[in-house]
Design a protein around this motif. Structure first.
Motif, PDB file in Angstrom:
ATOM      1  N   UNK A  40      -9.196 -19.426   3.616  1.00  0.00           N
ATOM      2  CA  UNK A  40      -9.126 -20.045   2.290  1.00  0.00           C
ATOM      3  C   UNK A  40     -10.529 -20.433   1.846  1.00  0.00           C
ATOM      4  N   UNK A  41     -10.716 -20.571   0.540  1.00  0.00           N
ATOM      5  CA  UNK A  41     -11.965 -21.128   0.056  1.00  0.00           C
ATOM      6  C   UNK A  41     -11.969 -22.626   0.326  1.00  0.00           C
ATOM      7  N   UNK A  42     -13.160 -23.213   0.378  1.00  0.00           N
ATOM      8  CA  UNK A  42     -13.254 -24.648   0.631  1.00  0.00           C
ATOM      9  C   UNK A  42     -12.571 -25.448  -0.475  1.00  0.00           C
ATOM     10  N   UNK A  43     -12.715 -25.022  -1.714  1.00  0.00           N
ATOM     11  CA  UNK A  43     -12.099 -25.741  -2.836  1.00  0.00           C
ATOM     12  C   UNK A  43     -10.577 -25.684  -2.743  1.00  0.00           C
ATOM     13  N   UNK A  44     -10.025 -24.505  -2.439  1.00  0.00           N
ATOM     14  CA  UNK A  44      -8.567 -24.373  -2.318  1.00  0.00           C
ATOM     15  C   UNK A  44      -8.050 -25.206  -1.156  1.00  0.00           C
ATOM     16  N   UNK A  45      -8.795 -25.209  -0.054  1.00  0.00           N
ATOM     17  CA  UNK A  45      -8.382 -26.001   1.116  1.00  0.00           C
ATOM     18  C   UNK A  45      -8.383 -27.485   0.770  1.00  0.00           C
ATOM     19  N   UNK A  46      -9.418 -27.938   0.060  1.00  0.00           N
ATOM     20  CA  UNK A  46      -9.502 -29.358  -0.336  1.00  0.00           C
ATOM     21  C   UNK A  46      -8.323 -29.733  -1.228  1.00  0.00           C
ATOM     22  N   UNK A  47      -8.024 -28.928  -2.217  1.00  0.00           N
ATOM     23  CA  UNK A  47      -6.918 -29.231  -3.137  1.00  0.00           C
ATOM     24  C   UNK A  47      -5.592 -29.284  -2.399  1.00  0.00           C
ATOM     25  N   UNK A  48      -5.382 -28.320  -1.501  1.00  0.00           N
ATOM     26  CA  UNK A  48      -4.114 -28.270  -0.773  1.00  0.00           C
ATOM     27  C   UNK A  48      -3.917 -29.497   0.107  1.00  0.00           C
ATOM     28  N   UNK A  49      -4.952 -29.891   0.813  1.00  0.00           N
ATOM     29  CA  UNK A  49      -4.803 -30.994   1.766  1.00  0.00           C
ATOM     30  C   UNK A  49      -4.890 -32.353   1.110  1.00  0.00           C
ATOM     31  N   UNK A  50      -5.599 -32.489   0.021  1.00  0.00           N
ATOM     32  CA  UNK A  50      -5.556 -33.751  -0.713  1.00  0.00           C
ATOM     33  C   UNK A  50      -4.191 -33.948  -1.341  1.00  0.00           C
ATOM     34  N   UNK A  51      -3.571 -32.880  -1.793  1.00  0.00           N
ATOM     35  CA  UNK A  51      -2.225 -32.969  -2.334  1.00  0.00           C
ATOM     36  C   UNK A  51      -1.240 -33.389  -1.253  1.00  0.00           C
ATOM     37  N   UNK A  52      -1.418 -32.845  -0.053  1.00  0.00           N
ATOM     38  CA  UNK A  52      -0.522 -33.201   1.058  1.00  0.00           C
ATOM     39  C   UNK A  52      -0.665 -34.667   1.433  1.00  0.00           C
ATOM     40  N   UNK A  53      -1.884 -35.231   1.328  1.00  0.00           N
ATOM     41  CA  UNK A  53      -2.114 -36.625   1.707  1.00  0.00           C
ATOM     42  C   UNK A  53      -1.435 -37.598   0.758  1.00  0.00           C
ATOM     43  N   UNK A  54      -1.347 -37.244  -0.520  1.00  0.00           N
ATOM     44  CA  UNK A  54      -0.752 -38.170  -1.487  1.00  0.00           C
ATOM     45  C   UNK A  54       0.732 -37.941  -1.657  1.00  0.00           C
ATOM     46  N   UNK A  55       1.276 -36.879  -1.093  1.00  0.00           N
ATOM     47  CA  UNK A  55       2.702 -36.591  -1.259  1.00  0.00           C
ATOM     48  C   UNK A  55       3.535 -37.432  -0.320  1.00  0.00           C
ATOM     49  N   UNK A  73     -16.523 -27.393  16.153  1.00  0.00           N
ATOM     50  CA  UNK A  73     -17.000 -28.745  15.850  1.00  0.00           C
ATOM     51  C   UNK A  73     -17.552 -28.807  14.429  1.00  0.00           C
ATOM     52  N   UNK A  74     -18.283 -27.782  14.020  1.00  0.00           N
ATOM     53  CA  UNK A  74     -18.811 -27.734  12.660  1.00  0.00           C
ATOM     54  C   UNK A  74     -17.675 -27.641  11.643  1.00  0.00           C
ATOM     55  N   UNK A  75     -16.688 -26.820  11.935  1.00  0.00           N
ATOM     56  CA  UNK A  75     -15.554 -26.650  11.022  1.00  0.00           C
ATOM     57  C   UNK A  75     -14.772 -27.950  10.874  1.00  0.00           C
ATOM     58  N   UNK A  76     -14.599 -28.671  11.960  1.00  0.00           N
ATOM     59  CA  UNK A  76     -13.887 -29.949  11.912  1.00  0.00           C
ATOM     60  C   UNK A  76     -14.595 -30.931  10.988  1.00  0.00           C
ATOM     61  N   UNK A  77     -15.928 -30.964  11.046  1.00  0.00           N
ATOM     62  CA  UNK A  77     -16.692 -31.882  10.196  1.00  0.00           C
ATOM     63  C   UNK A  77     -16.610 -31.471   8.733  1.00  0.00           C
ATOM     64  N   UNK A  78     -16.611 -30.177   8.478  1.00  0.00           N
ATOM     65  CA  UNK A  78     -16.451 -29.701   7.098  1.00  0.00           C
ATOM     66  C   UNK A  78     -15.120 -30.180   6.536  1.00  0.00           C
ATOM     67  N   UNK A  79     -14.057 -30.014   7.306  1.00  0.00           N
ATOM     68  CA  UNK A  79     -12.728 -30.415   6.846  1.00  0.00           C
ATOM     69  C   UNK A  79     -12.663 -31.911   6.585  1.00  0.00           C
TER      70      UNK A  79
END
Length: 307
Positions: free
Chosen positions: A292-307, A251-257
């Motif tokens: 993954x690091x939080x920053x790398x995870x954020x970059x990867x998934x934000x890129x996926x959202x705009x693609x 549950x904590x991990x889901x909120x972080x994501x």
């Protein structure tokens, strides 16, 4: 459990708001099971979708799927239909693949209304449905194959930019719901969950939702709900096939994501907002859980959202 008041505390997940904001007001949302599993986890705690019916199709692997007061323990290929607002949770294997459809209840009402005639059986989509290929008789296999093909068609149409895409998707959804309703007379036998166990499980999930940001340790949860750790562990394993500690952690991990994708907060700000006193510990926690690091995870998934 079945009353509105009893389910108010259960987390309500809006796919367009909590997962993919490109489809905030969409009446239909499709994604591959494995994509959603990356975000929400494969051990999904109890939650609901207030105005949305959801269909999970799992191609392979063993699955525990808990819908309201029923527990389905089956192997894929299997299909689960969860009516709007009905609490559910599930656990799937790491190699499981499939489809997830989230459909606004207004579309379901239209299908039911258009399909209701005095000389035909009424649609019954008010209860959870589990269908599994191995339990179908020979005469039902063609319908099952048609369901699989429709899901493939929906996936292809979802990713296309073809003429009349929305109309095509609705048409496929209409056909899919009809085929599921036709097969639902042979639902997989479920296991009734003991009422005391179910009540305890939901008390624990409620406390988790209230206090996961405070990083309560398991003894504090068991004290709050008045139960021993061994008893709580037994109940969680019975209903969700996972441990209480993992439910809290997921549950904590889901909120972080969610905050990494949908907020502009810095990594340190997210850490402090979610109760981590030390950003370094936050970073270790996230990397241990995701690789993954939080920053790398954020970059990867934000890129996926705009693609």
């Amino acid at each position: 459990m079945k009353s509105e008041n009893a389910s108010n505390w259960i987390p309500n997940i809006n796919i367009g708001q909590d997962y993919d904001q490109r489809y905030l007001d969409a009446s239909i949302h499709y994604d591959a099971l494995e994509n959603l599993a990356v975000f929400f986890g494969r051990d999904m705690p109890v939650h609901r979708h207030a105005q949305y019916l959801q269909i999970h199709f799992i191609k392979k692997g063993n699955i525990n799927f808990h819908i309201d007061d029923k527990l389905f323990q089956v192997a894929g290929p299997s299909l689960f239909l969860t009516p709007p607002a009905i609490p559910h949770s599930f656990q799937i294997k790491p190699n499981a693949k499939g489809h997830v459809l989230t459909i606004h209840q207004s579309l379901i009402w239209q299908i039911a209304q258009r399909g209701s005639r005095s000389d035909e059986p009424e649609f019954n989509l008010n209860q959870g449905i589990c269908l599994t290929e191995s339990r179908l008789c020979a005469g039902q296999r063609k319908t099952w194959q048609f369901i699989q093909q429709l899901l493939e068609n929906i996936e292809e149409e979802w990713h296309s930019e073809s003429l009349a895409k929305a109309l095509a998707l609705e048409s496929f959804i209409y056909l899919l719901i009809i085929q599921i309703a036709r097969l639902s007379g042979r639902q997989v036998q479920s296991s009734e969950v003991n009422n005391d166990d179910l009540r305890l499980f939901h008390q624990f999930n409620r406390q988790t939702e209230l206090h996961f940001r405070e990083h309560w340790q398991l003894p504090k949860y068991t004290e709050a709900i008045g139960v021993s750790e061994s008893r709580l562990n037994h109940v969680c394993q019975r209903i969700s096939n996972t441990s209480p500690k993992k439910i809290i952690r997921e549950r904590l991990l889901q909120e972080i994501k969610r905050l990494l994708i949908f907020s502009k907060l810095s990594i340190n700000e997210i850490a402090y907002q979610l109760g981590f006193r030390d950003p370094a510990y936050f970073s270790r926690f996230f990397k241990e859980q995701t690789g993954m690091t939080a920053l790398a995870w954020r970059k990867q998934h934000n890129k996926a959202l705009v693609s």
